[in-house]
Design a protein around this motif. Structure first.
Motif, PDB file in Angstrom:
ATOM      1  N   THR A  72     -20.567   1.855   3.764  1.00 24.09           N
ATOM      2  CA  THR A  72     -20.158   0.701   2.953  1.00 24.09           C
ATOM      3  C   THR A  72     -21.212  -0.388   2.858  1.00 24.09           C
ATOM      4  O   THR A  72     -21.046  -1.321   2.092  1.00 24.09           O
ATOM      5  N   GLY A  73     -22.273  -0.280   3.673  1.00 27.90           N
ATOM      6  CA  GLY A  73     -23.339  -1.260   3.541  1.00 27.90           C
ATOM      7  C   GLY A  73     -23.116  -2.517   4.365  1.00 27.90           C
ATOM      8  O   GLY A  73     -22.220  -2.612   5.201  1.00 27.90           O
ATOM      9  N   GLN A 101     -19.908  -6.767   5.669  1.00 24.11           N
ATOM     10  CA  GLN A 101     -18.518  -6.456   5.370  1.00 24.11           C
ATOM     11  C   GLN A 101     -17.606  -7.369   6.193  1.00 24.11           C
ATOM     12  O   GLN A 101     -17.815  -7.548   7.386  1.00 24.11           O
ATOM     13  N   MET A 129     -12.380  -6.302   4.341  1.00 21.26           N
ATOM     14  CA  MET A 129     -12.993  -5.246   3.528  1.00 21.26           C
ATOM     15  C   MET A 129     -13.034  -3.927   4.298  1.00 21.26           C
ATOM     16  O   MET A 129     -12.812  -2.852   3.725  1.00 21.26           O
ATOM     17  N   GLU A 138      -9.529  -2.402   4.463  1.00 20.97           N
ATOM     18  CA  GLU A 138      -9.134  -1.927   3.139  1.00 20.97           C
ATOM     19  C   GLU A 138      -9.838  -0.605   2.805  1.00 20.97           C
ATOM     20  O   GLU A 138      -9.218   0.350   2.319  1.00 20.97           O
ATOM     21  N   ALA A 139     -11.152  -0.541   3.090  1.00 20.70           N
ATOM     22  CA  ALA A 139     -11.901   0.690   2.805  1.00 20.70           C
ATOM     23  C   ALA A 139     -11.395   1.830   3.684  1.00 20.70           C
ATOM     24  O   ALA A 139     -11.245   2.960   3.221  1.00 20.70           O
ATOM     25  N   LEU A 175      -8.446   2.258   4.819  1.00 17.38           N
ATOM     26  CA  LEU A 175      -7.151   2.698   4.293  1.00 17.38           C
ATOM     27  C   LEU A 175      -7.334   3.550   3.036  1.00 17.38           C
ATOM     28  O   LEU A 175      -6.809   4.657   2.944  1.00 17.38           O
ATOM     29  N   GLN A 176      -8.121   3.042   2.067  1.00 21.17           N
ATOM     30  CA  GLN A 176      -8.286   3.780   0.810  1.00 21.17           C
ATOM     31  C   GLN A 176      -8.940   5.133   1.032  1.00 21.17           C
ATOM     32  O   GLN A 176      -8.602   6.118   0.386  1.00 21.17           O
ATOM     33  N   GLU A 177      -9.885   5.185   1.971  1.00 20.59           N
ATOM     34  CA  GLU A 177     -10.620   6.427   2.202  1.00 20.59           C
ATOM     35  C   GLU A 177      -9.902   7.336   3.197  1.00 20.59           C
ATOM     36  O   GLU A 177     -10.343   8.448   3.441  1.00 20.59           O
TER      37      GLU A 177
END
Lengths: 135, 345
Positions: A39-40, A43, A47, A50-51, A53-55
């Motif tokens: 994700t770089g 963060q 963030m 959230e990432a 969870l989505q992934e």
């Protein structure tokens, strides 16, 4: 015909701009056959949760070299819990003084890997932890 | 620790907007879990609402940055956006580094956006085998727009054209001369061409080369229409098309030109619906998908019908030049199907 892969989020919370270690880990986990979502820099805890969870990741790897780990990590763990991601394995790398490790472990960090850790050890740790009955 | 929820629960939760359930279901679909087929069957009636937009182009042209900028602009109009970003799986380790989120941090914290990274897992067409199913899940979950970003594509990763309603091909200055622009492949599938990074030197050359290519292409398309057979059947209807492909200049990092891309997307959608082409594309998409699934299912059955030792022995005979590959395949198919479609060995 299921095709399960270990999915790992690698994130750099906070403000330091040194992401070489995070990239080395991402590459090593890729070479071990895992799918690494990178994700770089910079963060926020929100963030990252959230990432994750989505992934739908199994593992969240955090790299912190700024010294802000005792402030950032509890907030990230809290956000992960709030997102219902309390079963995710949280690993921390970077510059973490030995004295801080017990407190981090107690809050829910599964392992802390300092500079110079052999990446094979990290791969083995992830595989073992995810193979355990709780996974 | 978290109990695995039954698909029925999961489906109700996904339709009800539960993002955790959505993420979980996508994983099961991606892994081809046994209960995912049932879930997809039950979601199918809820699909067909989203506008599916493909974004493809060579590595480094700025696809992720463009997707980020487009999604922001769509959100400002109040449309919800699902994003599927595909990156390549290593053919050696089976692992992958999925880095598209790095360019999409502007979208963080917005409940109207859902971003999912996918590894290609051995597929060669620029998408993963399960990308279509993941798009369907996002469609059923109610996202108005689904943006699909392919792997950095070269000249033949054209699967996206069969999946998306509108395909955006992103180019950037300095990637090749005007001969690249007249080669077959990825440029042919564009409904909208974007030249990104137009603050770089040579941008106008790229724009000119693409416009010249499009002028040639239009005549060829018409010739193909009347002459027939110039294009392979699966993409035939895409070529019979009164749409004029626009070339749009952007600097995605600065959000310059994004409104123009959005306007072109709207025009293309209106064109698809106005001409009835949307129905053609849908029919074609379903046909291509059925063929792909048939291929997968038949291959699995065929392989299951043969003892691994038979396969190994066949490989040995081909290597030893006792048998040629085409005859070997005919014999294997005939033995599995018992239909006598192969001549006696």
């Amino acid at each position: 015909m299921t095709d399960e892969k270990i999915r790992v989020l690698i994130a750099k919370p906070g403000l330091d701009g040194h992401d070489r270690g995070a990239k080395v880990i991402a590459r090593a986990l890729r070479d071990a056959g895992m799918e690494v979502i990178y994700t770089g820099l910079r963060q926020t805890p929100e963030m990252i949760a959230e990432a994750a969870l989505q992934e739908d990741v199994h593992v969240v790897g955090l790299s912190i070299l700024s010294g802000a780990h005792m402030a950032l990590i509890p907030r990230i763990l809290e956000q992960l819990r709030a997102a219902g991601m309390d079963d995710v394995l949280v690993l921390v790398g970077g510059i973490i003084p030995d004295d801080d490790i017990p407190a981090l472990r107690e809050q829910g960090v599964s392992a802390v890997f300092g500079p110079g850790t052999n990446t094979d050890n990290i791969v083995r740790f992830i595989r073992t932890a995810l193979a355990a009955p709780s996974a | 620790m978290t109990p695995v929820r039954a698909p029925a629960d999961l489906i109700a939760a996904v339709l009800g907007g539960d993002r955790r359930a959505l993420a979980r279901l996508i994983t099961r679909v991606e892994n081809r879990a046994p209960d995912a087929l049932e879930a997809l069957a039950r979601l199918h009636p809820h699909t067909g609402q989203a506008a599916i937009i493909g974004v493809t182009g060579a590595p480094g042209t700025g696809k992720s940055t463009l997707v980020n900028a487009l999604a922001l602009a769509l959100r400002q109009r109040g449309q919800t956006v699902g994003i599927v970003a595909v990156d390549p799986t290593s053919p050696f380790s089976g692992g992958a580094v999925l880095g598209d989120r790095v360019r999409m941090t502007d979208l963080a914290g917005d409940g109207g956006v859902f971003i999912r990274s996918m590894a290609s897992r051995g597929s060669l067409g620029g998408l993963a085998a399960a990308t279509g199913d993941v798009v369907r899940v996002l469609d059923a979950a109610g996202f108005a727009i689904v943006l699909v970003e392919t792997v950095g594509a070269g000249q033949s990763e054209v699967d996206i054209a069969r999946m998306a309603h509108t395909t955006v091909v992103v180019d950037a200055p300095g990637l090749g001369d005007d001969v690249q622009a007249i080669k077959a492949g990825i440029l042919e599938i564009a409904d909208i061409l974007v030249v990104n990074k137009t603050d770089r030197p040579g941008a106008q050359n790229t724009v000119r080369a693409l416009r010249a290519m499009l002028e040639l292409g239009h005549r060829l398309r018409n010739a193909g229409h009347h002459g027939a057979g110039l294009l392979p059947a699966p993409l035939e209807a895409l070529a019979v098309d009164s749409w004029t492909v626009p070339v749009i200049e952007t600097i995605a990092t600065e959000h310059t030109g994004i409104a123009d891309v959005l306007a072109a997307l709207d025009r293309h959608r209106a064109h698809l619906h106005g001409t009835g082409e949307i129905a053609d594309r849908e029919r074609q998409r379903v046909e291509a998908e059925l063929l792909a699934r048939l291929r997968e299912a038949l291959l699995a059955r065929l392989l299951a019908a043969h003892d691994p030792a038979t396969l190994a022995e066949t490989v040995r005979r081909v290597v030893a030049r006792e048998l040629d590959p085409a005859s070997a395949v005919q014999a294997l198919v005939a033995a599995a199907c018992g239909d006598g479609s192969a001549p006696p060995a």
